[in-house]
Design a protein around this motif. Structure first.
Motif, PDB file in Angstrom:
ATOM      1  N   THR A  56      67.252  15.572 -67.446  1.00 37.32           N
ATOM      2  CA  THR A  56      66.834  14.335 -66.850  1.00 37.32           C
ATOM      3  C   THR A  56      67.558  13.397 -67.769  1.00 37.32           C
ATOM      4  O   THR A  56      68.347  13.688 -68.572  1.00 37.32           O
ATOM      5  CB  THR A  56      65.454  14.361 -67.674  1.00 37.32           C
ATOM      6  OG1 THR A  56      65.419  14.318 -69.101  1.00 37.32           O
ATOM      7  CG2 THR A  56      64.404  15.323 -66.896  1.00 37.32           C
ATOM      8  N   GLU A  57      67.505  12.096 -67.354  1.00 40.43           N
ATOM      9  CA  GLU A  57      67.985  11.067 -68.180  1.00 40.43           C
ATOM     10  C   GLU A  57      67.201  10.882 -69.261  1.00 40.43           C
ATOM     11  O   GLU A  57      66.105  11.357 -69.326  1.00 40.43           O
ATOM     12  CB  GLU A  57      67.857   9.650 -67.362  1.00 40.43           C
ATOM     13  CG  GLU A  57      66.651   9.303 -66.850  1.00 40.43           C
ATOM     14  CD  GLU A  57      66.521   7.848 -66.089  1.00 40.43           C
ATOM     15  OE1 GLU A  57      67.368   7.004 -66.427  1.00 40.43           O
ATOM     16  OE2 GLU A  57      66.003   7.863 -65.200  1.00 40.43           O
ATOM     17  N   SER A  58      67.653  10.401 -70.277  1.00 49.57           N
ATOM     18  CA  SER A  58      66.906  10.118 -71.593  1.00 49.57           C
ATOM     19  C   SER A  58      65.772   9.560 -71.447  1.00 49.57           C
ATOM     20  O   SER A  58      65.618   8.454 -70.595  1.00 49.57           O
ATOM     21  CB  SER A  58      67.753   9.450 -72.853  1.00 49.57           C
ATOM     22  OG  SER A  58      69.000  10.291 -73.160  1.00 49.57           O
ATOM     23  N   PHE A  59      64.598   9.881 -72.348  1.00 49.82           N
ATOM     24  CA  PHE A  59      63.472   9.001 -72.476  1.00 49.82           C
ATOM     25  C   PHE A  59      63.338   8.497 -73.695  1.00 49.82           C
ATOM     26  O   PHE A  59      63.784   9.076 -74.744  1.00 49.82           O
ATOM     27  CB  PHE A  59      62.329   9.804 -72.082  1.00 49.82           C
ATOM     28  CG  PHE A  59      62.262  10.405 -70.740  1.00 49.82           C
ATOM     29  CD1 PHE A  59      61.330   9.460 -69.714  1.00 49.82           C
ATOM     30  CD2 PHE A  59      62.680  11.481 -70.296  1.00 49.82           C
ATOM     31  CE1 PHE A  59      61.243   9.906 -68.399  1.00 49.82           C
ATOM     32  CE2 PHE A  59      62.197  11.722 -68.990  1.00 49.82           C
ATOM     33  CZ  PHE A  59      61.572  11.031 -68.036  1.00 49.82           C
ATOM     34  N   VAL A  60      63.079   7.347 -73.963  1.00 49.18           N
ATOM     35  CA  VAL A  60      62.584   6.757 -75.263  1.00 49.18           C
ATOM     36  C   VAL A  60      60.896   6.702 -75.449  1.00 49.18           C
ATOM     37  O   VAL A  60      60.440   5.655 -74.533  1.00 49.18           O
ATOM     38  CB  VAL A  60      63.393   5.320 -75.567  1.00 49.18           C
ATOM     39  CG1 VAL A  60      63.129   4.827 -76.863  1.00 49.18           C
ATOM     40  CG2 VAL A  60      64.792   5.942 -75.345  1.00 49.18           C
ATOM     41  N   LEU A  61      60.372   7.109 -76.310  1.00 52.19           N
ATOM     42  CA  LEU A  61      59.130   6.935 -76.532  1.00 52.19           C
ATOM     43  C   LEU A  61      58.777   6.222 -77.694  1.00 52.19           C
ATOM     44  O   LEU A  61      59.345   6.549 -78.807  1.00 52.19           O
ATOM     45  CB  LEU A  61      58.612   8.309 -76.698  1.00 52.19           C
ATOM     46  CG  LEU A  61      56.905   8.317 -77.008  1.00 52.19           C
ATOM     47  CD1 LEU A  61      56.084   7.903 -75.573  1.00 52.19           C
ATOM     48  CD2 LEU A  61      56.631   9.691 -77.453  1.00 52.19           C
ATOM     49  N   VAL A  62      58.245   4.888 -77.670  1.00 52.84           N
ATOM     50  CA  VAL A  62      58.067   3.894 -78.763  1.00 52.84           C
ATOM     51  C   VAL A  62      56.515   3.921 -79.124  1.00 52.84           C
ATOM     52  O   VAL A  62      55.633   3.631 -78.178  1.00 52.84           O
ATOM     53  CB  VAL A  62      58.282   2.527 -78.292  1.00 52.84           C
ATOM     54  CG1 VAL A  62      58.197   1.655 -79.405  1.00 52.84           C
ATOM     55  CG2 VAL A  62      59.957   2.498 -78.027  1.00 52.84           C
ATOM     56  N   GLN A  63      56.130   4.349 -80.190  1.00 52.95           N
ATOM     57  CA  GLN A  63      54.800   4.527 -80.762  1.00 52.95           C
ATOM     58  C   GLN A  63      54.547   3.607 -81.763  1.00 52.95           C
ATOM     59  O   GLN A  63      55.081   3.795 -82.889  1.00 52.95           O
ATOM     60  CB  GLN A  63      54.632   6.021 -80.822  1.00 52.95           C
ATOM     61  CG  GLN A  63      53.118   6.374 -81.162  1.00 52.95           C
ATOM     62  CD  GLN A  63      53.100   7.968 -81.704  1.00 52.95           C
ATOM     63  OE1 GLN A  63      53.997   8.348 -81.691  1.00 52.95           O
ATOM     64  NE2 GLN A  63      51.640   8.343 -81.292  1.00 52.95           N
ATOM     65  N   VAL A  64      53.909   2.687 -81.506  1.00 54.70           N
ATOM     66  CA  VAL A  64      53.439   1.506 -82.621  1.00 54.70           C
ATOM     67  C   VAL A  64      52.180   1.872 -82.969  1.00 54.70           C
ATOM     68  O   VAL A  64      51.051   2.030 -82.055  1.00 54.70           O
ATOM     69  CB  VAL A  64      53.601   0.043 -82.044  1.00 54.70           C
ATOM     70  CG1 VAL A  64      53.239  -0.988 -83.239  1.00 54.70           C
ATOM     71  CG2 VAL A  64      54.921   0.004 -81.583  1.00 54.70           C
ATOM     72  N   HIS A  65      51.868   1.921 -84.193  1.00 56.87           N
ATOM     73  CA  HIS A  65      50.304   2.398 -84.604  1.00 56.87           C
ATOM     74  C   HIS A  65      49.967   1.706 -85.913  1.00 56.87           C
ATOM     75  O   HIS A  65      50.754   1.243 -86.753  1.00 56.87           O
ATOM     76  CB  HIS A  65      50.353   4.025 -84.780  1.00 56.87           C
ATOM     77  CG  HIS A  65      50.839   4.138 -86.281  1.00 56.87           C
ATOM     78  ND1 HIS A  65      49.898   4.545 -87.225  1.00 56.87           N
ATOM     79  CD2 HIS A  65      52.098   4.658 -86.671  1.00 56.87           C
ATOM     80  CE1 HIS A  65      50.776   4.990 -88.423  1.00 56.87           C
ATOM     81  NE2 HIS A  65      52.089   5.152 -87.959  1.00 56.87           N
ATOM     82  N   ASP A  66      48.726   1.902 -86.350  1.00 58.30           N
ATOM     83  CA  ASP A  66      48.133   1.035 -87.233  1.00 58.30           C
ATOM     84  C   ASP A  66      46.737   1.575 -87.381  1.00 58.30           C
ATOM     85  O   ASP A  66      46.349   1.922 -86.313  1.00 58.30           O
ATOM     86  CB  ASP A  66      48.278  -0.454 -87.423  1.00 58.30           C
ATOM     87  CG  ASP A  66      48.103  -0.980 -88.782  1.00 58.30           C
ATOM     88  OD1 ASP A  66      47.910  -0.184 -89.742  1.00 58.30           O
ATOM     89  OD2 ASP A  66      47.959  -2.202 -88.788  1.00 58.30           O
ATOM     90  N   GLU A  67      46.284   1.684 -88.438  1.00 63.92           N
ATOM     91  CA  GLU A  67      44.890   2.122 -88.780  1.00 63.92           C
ATOM     92  C   GLU A  67      44.114   0.807 -88.952  1.00 63.92           C
ATOM     93  O   GLU A  67      44.501  -0.410 -89.269  1.00 63.92           O
ATOM     94  CB  GLU A  67      44.593   2.894 -90.071  1.00 63.92           C
ATOM     95  CG  GLU A  67      45.296   4.111 -90.095  1.00 63.92           C
ATOM     96  CD  GLU A  67      46.826   3.678 -90.842  1.00 63.92           C
ATOM     97  OE1 GLU A  67      46.823   2.782 -91.655  1.00 63.92           O
ATOM     98  OE2 GLU A  67      47.705   4.379 -90.310  1.00 63.92           O
TER      99      GLU A  67
END
Length: 182
Positions: A56-67
């Protein structure tokens, strides 16, 4: 106009349970279609090279989190629209997007209730989300076929500077190493 014997009764009120079930059904449908979009995205990005190997082409997973701490209200059935009980609870909130060279997909994720606000619990919440997304992406690749499929994923984890988040990020990094294959 309905004949009197076929007219729907308007006097019956919809119960809170019915509204909750309808809302839950809508959320489940949203999650289902989101997961299908993940599979479709992986399937459309799959290519077969000269050796016949699917990648596959590259995937970029952006995960922004906070409690965060949210007030949870519950209603007793005998009281009309008044909050009978309320309390505060810690939850893990995240915004997740998946990027390719040509597409961006907002991933629907749920709030996770935190029994404890420590690195192990936060890392488990983050990993649960990432592994679920990986599972659907790999499912999309399986639909494409080919003798061997490879998925290139860059995972970007964004959080505030709290020490517990740094410790959770280290746990996520260590856990994700088992998915690394040359």
């Amino acid at each position: 106009d309905f004949p009197p014997e076929e007219h729907p009764t308007m006097s019956a009120q919809m119960s809170r349970t019915s509204v909750t079930r309808a809302r839950d059904c809508c959320v489940e449908l949203l999650k289902y279609f989101n997961n299908e979009n993940l599979k479709f995205m992986a399937n459309m990005s799959a290519k077969v090279n000269r050796a016949g190997v699917a990648h596959t082409e590259s995937f970029v997973l952006v995960q922004v989190h906070d409690e965060c701490i949210m007030r949870v209200r519950s209603f007793l059935p005998d009281q009309e629209l008044r909050g009978a009980r309320s309390r505060y609870t810690s939850v893990q909130n995240q915004v997740v997007t998946l990027h390719t060279a040509s597409q961006v997909l907002d991933c629907a994720v749920e709030l996770f209730g935190l029994a404890r606000k420590n690195a192990a619990t936060i890392a488990q919440c983050l990993l649960t989300t990432v592994i679920d997304i990986l599972r659907h992406l790999l499912g999309g690749l399986e639909q494409h076929g080919g003798p061997m499929q490879k998925l290139r994923l860059v995972h970007i984890l964004v959080a505030d500077g709290a020490p517990v988040n740094e410790a959770a990020a280290k746990r996520v990094f260590k856990a994700m190493q088992k998915y690394q294959h040359g």
